[in-house]
Write a protein that holds these residues in place. Structure first.
Motif, PDB file in Angstrom:
ATOM      1  N   MET A  97       4.477  -7.623  -9.025  1.00  0.00           N
ATOM      2  CA  MET A  97       3.718  -6.630  -9.884  1.00  0.00           C
ATOM      3  C   MET A  97       2.922  -5.848  -9.231  1.00  0.00           C
ATOM      4  O   MET A  97       2.681  -4.548  -9.700  1.00  0.00           O
ATOM      5  CB  MET A  97       3.151  -7.286 -11.030  1.00  0.00           C
ATOM      6  CG  MET A  97       3.830  -7.922 -12.232  1.00  0.00           C
ATOM      7  SD  MET A  97       4.897  -6.470 -13.107  1.00  0.00           S
ATOM      8  CE  MET A  97       3.502  -5.594 -13.835  1.00  0.00           C
ATOM      9  N   ARG A  98       2.441  -6.212  -7.886  1.00  0.00           N
ATOM     10  CA  ARG A  98       1.460  -5.472  -7.293  1.00  0.00           C
ATOM     11  C   ARG A  98       2.176  -4.352  -6.663  1.00  0.00           C
ATOM     12  O   ARG A  98       1.359  -3.199  -6.279  1.00  0.00           O
ATOM     13  CB  ARG A  98       0.725  -6.110  -6.185  1.00  0.00           C
ATOM     14  CG  ARG A  98       0.009  -7.376  -6.595  1.00  0.00           C
ATOM     15  CD  ARG A  98      -1.152  -7.773  -5.562  1.00  0.00           C
ATOM     16  NE  ARG A  98      -2.015  -9.018  -6.011  1.00  0.00           N
ATOM     17  CZ  ARG A  98      -3.161  -8.675  -6.731  1.00  0.00           C
ATOM     18  NH1 ARG A  98      -3.420  -7.491  -7.212  1.00  0.00           N
ATOM     19  NH2 ARG A  98      -3.833  -9.762  -7.248  1.00  0.00           N
ATOM     20  N   GLN A  99       3.432  -4.020  -6.566  1.00  0.00           N
ATOM     21  CA  GLN A  99       4.022  -2.919  -6.253  1.00  0.00           C
ATOM     22  C   GLN A  99       3.743  -1.695  -7.099  1.00  0.00           C
ATOM     23  O   GLN A  99       3.894  -0.612  -6.785  1.00  0.00           O
ATOM     24  CB  GLN A  99       5.403  -3.242  -5.869  1.00  0.00           C
ATOM     25  CG  GLN A  99       5.924  -4.122  -4.866  1.00  0.00           C
ATOM     26  CD  GLN A  99       7.286  -4.241  -4.487  1.00  0.00           C
ATOM     27  OE1 GLN A  99       8.147  -3.300  -4.676  1.00  0.00           O
ATOM     28  NE2 GLN A  99       7.718  -5.764  -4.218  1.00  0.00           N
ATOM     29  N   LYS A 100       3.776  -2.272  -8.543  1.00  0.00           N
ATOM     30  CA  LYS A 100       3.586  -1.157  -9.467  1.00  0.00           C
ATOM     31  C   LYS A 100       2.021  -0.722  -9.669  1.00  0.00           C
ATOM     32  O   LYS A 100       1.851   0.429 -10.291  1.00  0.00           O
ATOM     33  CB  LYS A 100       3.925  -1.578 -10.877  1.00  0.00           C
ATOM     34  CG  LYS A 100       5.564  -2.039 -10.672  1.00  0.00           C
ATOM     35  CD  LYS A 100       6.020  -2.666 -12.132  1.00  0.00           C
ATOM     36  CE  LYS A 100       7.527  -3.040 -11.773  1.00  0.00           C
ATOM     37  NZ  LYS A 100       7.643  -3.655 -13.390  1.00  0.00           N
ATOM     38  N   MET A 101       1.109  -1.310  -9.105  1.00  0.00           N
ATOM     39  CA  MET A 101      -0.315  -0.868  -9.046  1.00  0.00           C
ATOM     40  C   MET A 101      -0.830  -0.848  -7.793  1.00  0.00           C
ATOM     41  O   MET A 101      -0.797  -2.049  -6.913  1.00  0.00           O
ATOM     42  CB  MET A 101      -0.946  -1.884 -10.206  1.00  0.00           C
ATOM     43  CG  MET A 101      -0.800  -3.211  -9.945  1.00  0.00           C
ATOM     44  SD  MET A 101      -1.402  -4.291 -11.428  1.00  0.00           S
ATOM     45  CE  MET A 101      -1.417  -5.834 -10.448  1.00  0.00           C
ATOM     46  N   GLN A 102      -1.706   0.101  -7.583  1.00  0.00           N
ATOM     47  CA  GLN A 102      -2.507   0.252  -6.160  1.00  0.00           C
ATOM     48  C   GLN A 102      -3.896   0.683  -6.405  1.00  0.00           C
ATOM     49  O   GLN A 102      -4.318   1.210  -7.579  1.00  0.00           O
ATOM     50  CB  GLN A 102      -1.865   1.078  -5.308  1.00  0.00           C
ATOM     51  CG  GLN A 102      -0.440   0.571  -4.718  1.00  0.00           C
ATOM     52  CD  GLN A 102      -0.758  -0.822  -4.039  1.00  0.00           C
ATOM     53  OE1 GLN A 102      -1.401  -0.909  -2.899  1.00  0.00           O
ATOM     54  NE2 GLN A 102       0.044  -1.790  -4.203  1.00  0.00           N
ATOM     55  N   GLY A 123       1.657   1.548   7.029  1.00  0.00           N
ATOM     56  CA  GLY A 123       3.126   0.872   7.088  1.00  0.00           C
ATOM     57  C   GLY A 123       3.003  -0.714   6.324  1.00  0.00           C
ATOM     58  O   GLY A 123       4.026  -1.239   6.077  1.00  0.00           O
ATOM     59  N   GLU A 124       1.684  -1.236   6.478  1.00  0.00           N
ATOM     60  CA  GLU A 124       1.594  -2.713   6.169  1.00  0.00           C
ATOM     61  C   GLU A 124       2.050  -3.263   4.794  1.00  0.00           C
ATOM     62  O   GLU A 124       2.646  -4.031   4.571  1.00  0.00           O
ATOM     63  CB  GLU A 124       0.236  -2.954   6.381  1.00  0.00           C
ATOM     64  CG  GLU A 124      -0.131  -4.403   6.312  1.00  0.00           C
ATOM     65  CD  GLU A 124      -1.635  -4.880   6.263  1.00  0.00           C
ATOM     66  OE1 GLU A 124      -1.698  -6.054   6.905  1.00  0.00           O
ATOM     67  OE2 GLU A 124      -2.501  -4.101   5.979  1.00  0.00           O
ATOM     68  N   PRO A 125       1.930  -2.335   3.759  1.00  0.00           N
ATOM     69  CA  PRO A 125       2.367  -2.647   2.431  1.00  0.00           C
ATOM     70  C   PRO A 125       3.899  -2.854   2.417  1.00  0.00           C
ATOM     71  O   PRO A 125       4.585  -3.576   1.824  1.00  0.00           O
ATOM     72  CB  PRO A 125       1.893  -1.416   1.405  1.00  0.00           C
ATOM     73  CG  PRO A 125       0.826  -0.857   2.074  1.00  0.00           C
ATOM     74  CD  PRO A 125       0.832  -1.024   3.548  1.00  0.00           C
ATOM     75  N   VAL A 131      10.264  -4.078   1.964  1.00  0.00           N
ATOM     76  CA  VAL A 131      10.884  -3.077   1.046  1.00  0.00           C
ATOM     77  C   VAL A 131      11.327  -2.128   2.218  1.00  0.00           C
ATOM     78  O   VAL A 131      12.075  -1.017   2.075  1.00  0.00           O
ATOM     79  CB  VAL A 131      10.011  -2.213   0.268  1.00  0.00           C
ATOM     80  CG1 VAL A 131       9.608  -2.984  -0.991  1.00  0.00           C
ATOM     81  CG2 VAL A 131       8.617  -1.661   0.808  1.00  0.00           C
ATOM     82  N   ALA A 132      10.862  -2.308   3.604  1.00  0.00           N
ATOM     83  CA  ALA A 132      11.424  -1.359   4.690  1.00  0.00           C
ATOM     84  C   ALA A 132      11.209  -2.310   6.116  1.00  0.00           C
ATOM     85  O   ALA A 132      10.461  -3.107   6.085  1.00  0.00           O
ATOM     86  CB  ALA A 132      10.780  -0.102   4.800  1.00  0.00           C
TER      87      ALA A 132
END
Length: 330
Positions: A97-102, A123-125, A131-132
């Motif tokens: 879920m953290r991908q949707k909120m920063q 690039g760390e996230p 995801v990459a």
């Protein structure tokens, strides 16, 4: 910015959010009290809007933002993002879920690791959430730096080589890396020079229009909040005093605390400024360790009466979309 949020569905709903920090003392670190940082806050944020949260320093704004994102785990209450309760999530479910909120942090000097290059920071996230990889990360970092109007050729530099405004842009690029829907902006311009503040605000507005972002914008600069926000909530000592659409709140404030706050905002017209009456509040903000009974604002309120000490005012909608917590507002 026109307020079109009434047509939008709710993205985030906060219900009775409470965050208390224990006070420990003695050799055995026994709990001797709690700091009532956030004490039963409820509101909703609609998709695509900027929701402003204002109040004096120490009122719990930043704690509320961090608790919503689960950087602090709430003592009680629910935080629903896409109708999913973040407060009950743990482990891998919460990580996804953290991908949707920063979050964009207040201090651009302390929030960037001085040992990492800009490429590694932004690039760390992407690497943490898998995801990459390798070349994709490099291409995405260049794209993000370009998006926040920084030269991608700076990616191999370190944070100390940049100004405050540039560092905050790097922080914004990092927050955008995972393409979130919701971003908490925790006083993102308070540490910057006035000349740079407008540039960062314009960038945030452009990104919102381009990517459909939703912001929780925390600040104590009331003029800037009016400029960027669709709706504004006023916080005092861990609770909400008032919430309304931006223009409604600034032109028709109902809560005595909101009225006092807005009376302190200078007006760029000497004739209007001369006739305006400034509301001076008596005393200091009480300690969040031992907040007043009933209404939190009663110790400084010019309208305070016996009922204010006995009962906490109900959080109610007095006119459509205008909420207030005061016994004396009809």
């Amino acid at each position: 910015m026109p307020d079109q949020t009434n047509n939008h569905k709710t993205l985030l709903r906060v219900e009775g959010l409470v965050k208390h920090f224990p006070i420990l003392a003695g050799v055995f670190q026994r709990q001797v009290g709690v700091v009532h940082a956030v004490d039963g806050v409820s509101f909703e944020i609609r998709q695509g809007e900027t929701f402003g949260l204002v109040g004096e320093s120490g009122c719990g704004k930043s704690t509320a933002g961090r608790t919503i994102l689960q950087l602090y785990r709430p003592t009680a209450g629910r935080v629903l993002l896409y109708d999913q309760d973040l407060a009950s999530m743990k482990g891998e479910t919460l990580r996804r879920m953290r991908q949707k909120m920063q979050m964009i942090f207040q201090d651009p000097y302390a929030s960037l690791n001085p040992r990492m290059t800009i490429r590694e920071i932004v690039g760390e996230p992407l690497m943490v959430h898998d995801v990459a990889k390798d070349k994709e990360i490099q291409e995405r970092v260049n794209e993000l730096l370009d998006t926040v109007r920084l030269n991608p050729g700076f990616a191999s530099r370190y944070p100390h080589e940049f100004s405050g405004g540039q560092r905050q842009r790097i922080g914004i690029a990092r927050a955008l890396a995972l393409q979130p829907d919701f971003i908490v902006c925790d006083e993102p311009i308070s540490a910057l020079d006035v000349s740079i503040q407008a540039q960062v605000i314009n960038l945030l507005e452009d990104l919102q229009a381009k990517m459909g972002l939703t912001y929780l914008f925390i600040a104590h600069d009331l003029s800037m909040v009016r400029h960027i926000s669709d709706r504004v909530a006023v916080m005092y000592l861990g609770v909400l005093a008032e919430l309304a659409p931006r223009d409604e709140l600034y032109e028709h404030p109902l809560h005595p605390y909101t009225q006092a706050l807005l009376s302190a905002v200078p007006v760029p017209d000497p004739f209007v400024e001369e006739k305006r009456k400034r509301i001076i509040l008596e005393g200091d903000v009480p300690s969040p360790v031992n907040p007043p009974s009933g209404c939190r604002f009663r110790t400084r309120c010019p309208l305070a009466d016996k009922i204010c000490a006995e009962q906490m005012p109900e959080w109610r909608e007095v006119v459509p979309d205008h909420w207030v917590a005061c016994h004396f507002v009809n």
